[in-house]
Design a protein around this motif. Structure first.
Motif, short mmCIF file in Angstrom:
data_model
loop_
_atom_site.label_atom_id
_atom_site.label_comp_id
_atom_site.label_asym_id
_atom_site.label_seq_id
_atom_site.Cartn_x
_atom_site.Cartn_y
_atom_site.Cartn_z
N ILE A 1 0.85 -1.19 0.00
CA ILE A 1 0.00 0.00 0.00
C ILE A 1 0.89 1.25 0.00
CG2 ILE A 1 -1.97 -1.10 1.11
CD1 ILE A 1 -1.01 -0.08 3.77
N ALA A 2 0.30 2.37 -0.38
CA ALA A 2 1.03 3.63 -0.42
C ALA A 2 1.39 4.07 1.00
CB ALA A 2 0.19 4.71 -1.12
N VAL A 3 2.61 4.54 1.18
CA VAL A 3 3.05 5.00 2.49
C VAL A 3 2.53 6.40 2.80
CG1 VAL A 3 5.10 3.56 2.50
CG2 VAL A 3 5.22 5.87 1.53
N ALA A 4 2.05 7.09 1.76
CA ALA A 4 1.50 8.44 1.92
C ALA A 4 0.74 8.78 0.65
CB ALA A 4 2.60 9.47 2.18
N ASP A 5 -0.11 9.81 0.72
CA ASP A 5 -0.78 10.27 -0.49
C ASP A 5 0.25 10.77 -1.47
OD1 ASP A 5 -3.23 9.69 0.63
OD2 ASP A 5 -3.56 11.74 1.35
N GLY A 6 0.03 10.47 -2.75
CA GLY A 6 1.01 10.91 -3.74
C GLY A 6 0.55 10.60 -5.15
N VAL A 7 1.49 10.70 -6.06
CA VAL A 7 1.22 10.48 -7.48
C VAL A 7 2.18 9.41 -8.00
CG1 VAL A 7 1.24 11.52 -9.78
CG2 VAL A 7 0.48 12.87 -7.81
N VAL A 8 1.63 8.43 -8.72
CA VAL A 8 2.47 7.40 -9.32
C VAL A 8 3.25 8.03 -10.47
CG1 VAL A 8 2.52 5.21 -10.54
CG2 VAL A 8 0.93 5.53 -8.64
N CYS A 9 4.58 8.02 -10.32
CA CYS A 9 5.44 8.66 -11.32
C CYS A 9 5.92 7.69 -12.40
CB CYS A 9 6.66 9.28 -10.65
SG CYS A 9 6.30 10.48 -9.35
N GLU A 10 6.14 6.45 -12.01
CA GLU A 10 6.69 5.49 -12.98
C GLU A 10 6.42 4.07 -12.51
OE1 GLU A 10 11.09 4.45 -14.86
OE2 GLU A 10 10.62 6.53 -14.31
N ILE A 11 6.21 3.18 -13.47
CA ILE A 11 5.97 1.76 -13.18
C ILE A 11 6.77 0.93 -14.17
CG2 ILE A 11 4.27 -0.11 -13.16
CD1 ILE A 11 2.14 1.91 -12.46
N LYS A 12 7.34 -0.17 -13.67
CA LYS A 12 7.99 -1.13 -14.56
C LYS A 12 7.53 -2.52 -14.18
CE LYS A 12 12.36 -2.55 -16.60
NZ LYS A 12 13.80 -2.22 -16.74
N ASP A 13 7.15 -3.30 -15.17
CA ASP A 13 6.69 -4.67 -14.94
C ASP A 13 7.28 -5.54 -16.04
OD1 ASP A 13 5.45 -6.79 -13.80
OD2 ASP A 13 3.41 -6.23 -14.37
N GLY A 14 7.22 -6.85 -15.84
CA GLY A 14 7.67 -7.78 -16.87
C GLY A 14 9.06 -8.33 -16.66
N VAL A 15 9.80 -7.86 -15.63
CA VAL A 15 11.12 -8.43 -15.35
C VAL A 15 10.92 -9.81 -14.72
CG1 VAL A 15 13.27 -8.16 -14.06
CG2 VAL A 15 12.14 -6.15 -15.02
N ILE A 16 11.64 -10.80 -15.21
CA ILE A 16 11.49 -12.17 -14.73
C ILE A 16 11.81 -12.25 -13.23
CG2 ILE A 16 12.31 -14.55 -14.97
CD1 ILE A 16 13.08 -13.84 -17.85
N GLU A 17 10.98 -12.97 -12.47
CA GLU A 17 11.20 -13.10 -11.04
C GLU A 17 12.44 -13.95 -10.76
OE1 GLU A 17 7.63 -14.74 -9.50
OE2 GLU A 17 6.60 -12.81 -9.38
N ASN A 18 13.16 -13.56 -9.71
CA ASN A 18 14.32 -14.35 -9.28
C ASN A 18 13.87 -15.62 -8.57
OD1 ASN A 18 16.11 -12.33 -10.17
ND2 ASN A 18 15.98 -11.26 -8.22
N THR A 19 14.71 -16.63 -8.63
CA THR A 19 14.53 -17.82 -7.82
C THR A 19 15.37 -17.65 -6.56
OG1 THR A 19 14.18 -19.25 -9.75
CG2 THR A 19 14.84 -20.31 -7.69
N PRO A 20 14.76 -17.69 -5.38
CA PRO A 20 15.53 -17.46 -4.14
C PRO A 20 16.77 -18.34 -4.07
CG PRO A 20 13.19 -17.54 -3.65
CD PRO A 20 13.32 -17.93 -5.09
N GLY A 21 17.89 -17.72 -3.79
CA GLY A 21 19.14 -18.45 -3.63
C GLY A 21 19.87 -18.77 -4.91
N ALA A 22 19.29 -18.39 -6.05
CA ALA A 22 19.88 -18.75 -7.35
C ALA A 22 20.45 -17.55 -8.09
CB ALA A 22 18.84 -19.46 -8.22
N GLY A 23 20.59 -16.42 -7.43
CA GLY A 23 21.13 -15.25 -8.11
C GLY A 23 20.08 -14.55 -8.94
N TYR A 24 20.54 -13.65 -9.80
CA TYR A 24 19.64 -12.85 -10.61
C TYR A 24 19.17 -13.64 -11.83
CZ TYR A 24 21.18 -8.81 -7.90
OH TYR A 24 21.44 -7.94 -6.88
N ALA A 25 17.85 -13.58 -12.09
CA ALA A 25 17.31 -14.22 -13.29
C ALA A 25 17.66 -13.43 -14.54
CB ALA A 25 15.79 -14.36 -13.16
N VAL A 26 17.86 -12.13 -14.38
CA VAL A 26 18.25 -11.24 -15.47
C VAL A 26 19.55 -10.56 -15.06
CG1 VAL A 26 17.57 -9.24 -16.86
CG2 VAL A 26 15.84 -10.88 -16.11
#
Length: 245
Positions: free
Chosen positions: A196-221
């Motif tokens: 949830i938002a920590v305070a009232d504000g405006v969404v400035c930027e969003i990024k989605d679609g980066v592959i999720e990491n597997t815990p303990g296996a380093g970066y997927a990307v």
């Protein structure tokens, strides 16, 4: 200034470069409030423990020895009690040892690096998660710990862009942070939780679609400047104040 546990804390970093050919051995760094009173001292093991040497391993034998042309960054946290006045500015008295061409060891002292103390009150924010039992870890502490260690070059400057970052992890009903196989994201009670938002504000930027990491296996990307934040939302909550998820 940041208020925490009944005290006021000043958190910042002092960057130093040895511009000489020969090595300098840092012996002590005193922080002076308003150019007068000593409000903090780093020497001995504490000095070495709170130093980071860009381009060098943190396991190097003596981090306080700066070869010619190298840099060191001291991670500082000053604590002031409720009855202590917070200074308007800080200066630094640096003592270092060097060796003359004759082989004689000498001490050099200098005062500089004046830093103004901001008087703008820090923003008041709420938790970014729903009620529950959560662990908030890897936050800013005394020295290069947690996310504060994220020292990066940006536009010709060394910056700590994760100085105030926290990792929120939810405890399950059984009091555990993990259920079963730790390599599966879904086995972590934090996974899939609503933020949830920590305070009232405006969404400035969003990024989605980066592959999720597997815990303990380093970066997927591959970890690059463009991918460092992964999937994120940036919320503007004040003039030049942002919350990054």
């Amino acid at each position: 200034p940041v208020k925490a546990e009944g005290s006021v804390r000043l958190i910042y970093e002092l960057q130093m470069t040895n511009m000489f050919k020969g090595p300098l051995s840092l012996r002590s760094i005193e922080i002076l409030g308003d150019g007068k009173t000593t409000v903090g001292t780093y020497q001995g093991d504490r000095l070495s423990d709170c130093l980071v040497r860009p381009g060098q391993s943190q396991s190097m034998k003596d981090r306080s020895v700066m070869e010619g042309g190298t840099r060191a960054v001291l991670f500082i946290m000053l604590t002031f009690g409720k009855d202590q006045a917070v200074p308007d500015f800080l200066t630094h008295r640096i003592t270092a040892e060097y060796v003359r061409t004759s082989g004689e060891k000498r001490l050099a002292r200098g005062v500089g690096a004046q830093v103004p103390v901001r008087r703008t009150p820090p923003p008041q924010i709420a938790p970014p998660v729903r009620p529950g039992v959560w662990l908030a870890g890897n936050g800013a502490g005394d020295g290069p710990v947690g996310h504060r260690l994220s020292l990066q070059a940006w536009n010709g400057r060394l910056v700590v862009n994760e100085r105030y970052a926290l990792d929120f992890m939810k405890f399950g009903d059984d009091g555990r942070l993990i259920r079963g196989d730790s390599s599966s994201n879904s086995h972590w009670p934090s996974y899939g939780q609503e933020i949830i938002a920590v305070a009232d504000g405006v969404v400035c930027e969003i990024k989605d679609g980066v592959i999720e990491n597997t815990p303990g296996a380093g970066y997927a990307v591959a970890n690059s400047l463009d991918q460092a934040a992964g999937n994120y939302v940036i919320l503007g909550i004040g003039p030049e104040i942002f919350a990054v998820y």
